[in-house]
Design an enzyme around this catalytic site. Structure first.
Site, PDB file in Angstrom:
ATOM      1  CB  SER A  42      16.999  -3.612   7.418  1.00 29.48           C
ATOM      2  OG  SER A  42      17.715  -2.502   7.920  1.00 29.48           O
ATOM      3  CG  ASP A  95      -1.827  -8.765  10.978  1.00 28.44           C
ATOM      4  OD1 ASP A  95      -0.630  -8.857  10.624  1.00 28.44           O
ATOM      5  OD2 ASP A  95      -2.183  -8.581  12.162  1.00 28.44           O
ATOM      6  CB  VAL A  96       2.016 -10.436   6.858  1.00 27.52           C
ATOM      7  CG1 VAL A  96       1.719  -9.931   5.472  1.00 27.52           C
ATOM      8  CG2 VAL A  96       2.773  -9.415   7.692  1.00 27.52           C
ATOM      9  CE1 TYR A 132      12.779  -2.695  10.561  1.00 25.96           C
ATOM     10  CE2 TYR A 132      15.061  -1.955  10.494  1.00 25.96           C
ATOM     11  CZ  TYR A 132      13.875  -2.235   9.846  1.00 25.96           C
ATOM     12  OH  TYR A 132      13.785  -2.067   8.478  1.00 25.96           O
ATOM     13  CB  SER A 156      -0.922   0.005   1.229  1.00 30.15           C
ATOM     14  OG  SER A 156      -0.184  -0.235   2.414  1.00 30.15           O
TER      15      SER A 156
HETATM   16  P1  NAP Z   1       6.409   1.992   5.015  1.00 35.60           P
HETATM   17  O1  NAP Z   1       6.337   3.058   3.986  1.00 35.60           O
HETATM   18  O2  NAP Z   1       6.146   2.331   6.454  1.00 35.60           O
HETATM   19  O3  NAP Z   1       5.436   0.802   4.557  1.00 35.60           O
HETATM   20  C1  NAP Z   1       5.266  -0.324   5.371  1.00 35.60           C
HETATM   21  C2  NAP Z   1       4.293  -1.252   4.686  1.00 35.60           C
HETATM   22  O4  NAP Z   1       4.141  -2.420   5.512  1.00 35.60           O
HETATM   23  C3  NAP Z   1       2.911  -0.631   4.506  1.00 35.60           C
HETATM   24  O5  NAP Z   1       2.423  -0.918   3.217  1.00 35.60           O
HETATM   25  C4  NAP Z   1       2.070  -1.343   5.565  1.00 35.60           C
HETATM   26  O6  NAP Z   1       0.722  -1.530   5.165  1.00 35.60           O
HETATM   27  C5  NAP Z   1       2.765  -2.703   5.625  1.00 35.60           C
HETATM   28  N1  NAP Z   1       2.445  -3.424   6.853  1.00 35.60           N
HETATM   29  C6  NAP Z   1       2.793  -3.105   8.119  1.00 35.60           C
HETATM   30  N2  NAP Z   1       2.273  -4.008   8.975  1.00 35.60           N
HETATM   31  C7  NAP Z   1       1.586  -4.901   8.222  1.00 35.60           C
HETATM   32  C8  NAP Z   1       0.845  -6.083   8.516  1.00 35.60           C
HETATM   33  N3  NAP Z   1       0.701  -6.515   9.787  1.00 35.60           N
HETATM   34  N4  NAP Z   1       0.295  -6.781   7.500  1.00 35.60           N
HETATM   35  C9  NAP Z   1       0.430  -6.357   6.221  1.00 35.60           C
HETATM   36  N5  NAP Z   1       1.114  -5.247   5.882  1.00 35.60           N
HETATM   37  C10 NAP Z   1       1.691  -4.535   6.870  1.00 35.60           C
HETATM   38  O7  NAP Z   1       7.850   1.335   5.032  1.00 35.60           O
HETATM   39  P2  NAP Z   1       8.885   0.963   3.871  1.00 35.60           P
HETATM   40  O8  NAP Z   1      10.079   1.781   4.097  1.00 35.60           O
HETATM   41  O9  NAP Z   1       8.250   0.935   2.545  1.00 35.60           O
HETATM   42  O10 NAP Z   1       9.250  -0.517   4.349  1.00 35.60           O
HETATM   43  C11 NAP Z   1       9.071  -1.658   3.555  1.00 35.60           C
HETATM   44  C12 NAP Z   1      10.063  -2.708   4.025  1.00 35.60           C
HETATM   45  O11 NAP Z   1      11.399  -2.225   3.813  1.00 35.60           O
HETATM   46  C13 NAP Z   1       9.962  -3.041   5.516  1.00 35.60           C
HETATM   47  O12 NAP Z   1      10.129  -4.417   5.706  1.00 35.60           O
HETATM   48  C14 NAP Z   1      11.137  -2.280   6.118  1.00 35.60           C
HETATM   49  O13 NAP Z   1      11.580  -2.858   7.305  1.00 35.60           O
HETATM   50  C15 NAP Z   1      12.143  -2.413   4.996  1.00 35.60           C
HETATM   51  N6  NAP Z   1      13.225  -1.427   5.039  1.00 35.60           N
HETATM   52  C16 NAP Z   1      12.948  -0.089   4.957  1.00 35.60           C
HETATM   53  C17 NAP Z   1      14.006   0.806   5.017  1.00 35.60           C
HETATM   54  C18 NAP Z   1      13.787   2.288   4.950  1.00 35.60           C
HETATM   55  O14 NAP Z   1      14.744   3.055   5.221  1.00 35.60           O
HETATM   56  N7  NAP Z   1      12.593   2.785   4.597  1.00 35.60           N
HETATM   57  C19 NAP Z   1      15.320   0.358   5.135  1.00 35.60           C
HETATM   58  C20 NAP Z   1      15.543  -1.012   5.206  1.00 35.60           C
HETATM   59  C21 NAP Z   1      14.495  -1.893   5.141  1.00 35.60           C
HETATM   60  P3  NAP Z   1      -0.531  -0.768   5.847  1.00 35.60           P
HETATM   61  O15 NAP Z   1      -0.151   0.679   5.956  1.00 35.60           O
HETATM   62  O16 NAP Z   1      -1.622  -1.041   4.868  1.00 35.60           O
HETATM   63  O17 NAP Z   1      -0.771  -1.421   7.177  1.00 35.60           O
END
Ligand code: NAP
Length: 240
Positions: free
Chosen positions: A135, A56-57, A148, A11
């Site tokens: 990450s 919810d995953v 985390y 999303s």
């Molecule tokens: P984000 O913009 O906060 O998006 C997080 C996504 O996870 C949202 O679509 C949210 O969906 C979904 N989510 C959370 N809880 C959930 C659940 N219980 N069931 C299903 N969906 C769920 O974060 P992002 O940066 O895109 O992160 C995506 C991935 O990249 C994550 O695994 C994060 O740890 C990893 N990551 C991010 C970074 C960074 O700097 N941004 C760096 C390293 C790794 P809803 O809003 O619909 O609940």
């Protein structure tokens, strides 16, 4: 016949960007969301023929139902991207058991459940690609992000073990390890901290969701057919 990708957390952020990129590249796209219904439905509307699924995953029934719906709708799942994730920054002494369990439920149990039930399906097809979003902190650990970091470290070990187990069934399992990426996940980081991170990055910039989506698309492609069990950094050179 088009391939089908199932993206958890599609999303917003990296997942949303991946949904758009895979769609542009001819995939049937399944967009999973949990709370962000409006964003997910708008995205799905903009990608005609895509399927948005709420769930919810970390909930086993939700995972089973979503996968069943996706398989019924598109016939099969070729690629699963375990992207859904949450983070928080706290001293370990202030982290509660429920903080820990909630985060592990999404980041680790969610990855396990999605992989378990997708693997059942992929083993029958003798092909498939599972890509987990870890990450850099899962590799190196981050201060005030022990929970985390541990969850993303678990995703890495799970990836390596599963690659060995599922390789003989024609399934590849890889992880990506992004550095700082511009998404909502980092919206509470101060401009000073952001700038400090940028300066520490050899390439001198902050990553974008597109950077990660491009790597996911490559790992899902036939060109990556001999890559499995790998953790690919996408961090501008922070971890070398
Ligand atoms: P984000 O913009 O906060 O998006 C997080 C996504 O996870 C949202 O679509 C949210 O969906 C979904 N989510 C959370 N809880 C959930 C659940 N219980 N069931 C299903 N969906 C769920 O974060 P992002 O940066 O895109 O992160 C995506 C991935 O990249 C994550 O695994 C994060 O740890 C990893 N990551 C991010 C970074 C960074 O700097 N941004 C760096 C390293 C790794 P809803 O809003 O619909 O609940």
């Amino acid at each position: 016949m088009s391939k089908t990708v199932f993206i958890t957390g599609g999303s917003r952020g990296i997942g949303k960007c991946a949904a758009e990129l895979f769609y542009k590249n001819g995939y049937n796209v399944v967009i999973n969301y949990n709370n962000s219904e409006k964003e997910a439905l708008e995205l799905s509307d903009s990608l005609a023929g895509s399927l948005a699924l709420k769930g919810d995953v970390s909930n086993e029934n939700d995972v089973r139902e979503m996968l069943q719906k996706a398989i019924t709708h598109f016939g099969k799942i070729d690629v699963v991207i375990n992207n859904a994730g949450v983070s928080f920054s706290k001293l370990v002494t202030e982290t509660t058991l429920s903080d820990w369990e909630n985060l592990f439920g999404i980041n680790v149990t969610g990855t396990f459940l999605m992989s378990k039930y997708t693997a059942e399906h992929m083993i029958k097809n003798h092909s498939g690609k599972i890509i987990n979003v870890s990450s850099i902190w899962g590799v190196s650990g981050a201060s005030c992000e022990s929970c985390y970091s541990a969850s993303k470290g678990a995703v890495i070990s799970f990836t390596k073990a599963l690659a060995k187990e599922l390789g003989p069934s024609g399934i590849t399992v890889n992880a990506v390890a992004p550095g700082f990426i511009d998404t909502d996940m980092n919206k509470n980081i101060s401009p000073e901290e952001r700038e400090a991170f940028r300066e520490e990055t050899p390439l001198g910039k902050i990553g974008t969701p597109e950077d990660v989506a491009n790597l996911l698309l490559f790992l899902a492609s036939d060109s990556a057919g001999f890559i499995t069990g790998q953790v690919i950094g996408i961090d501008g050179g922070v971890i070398l």
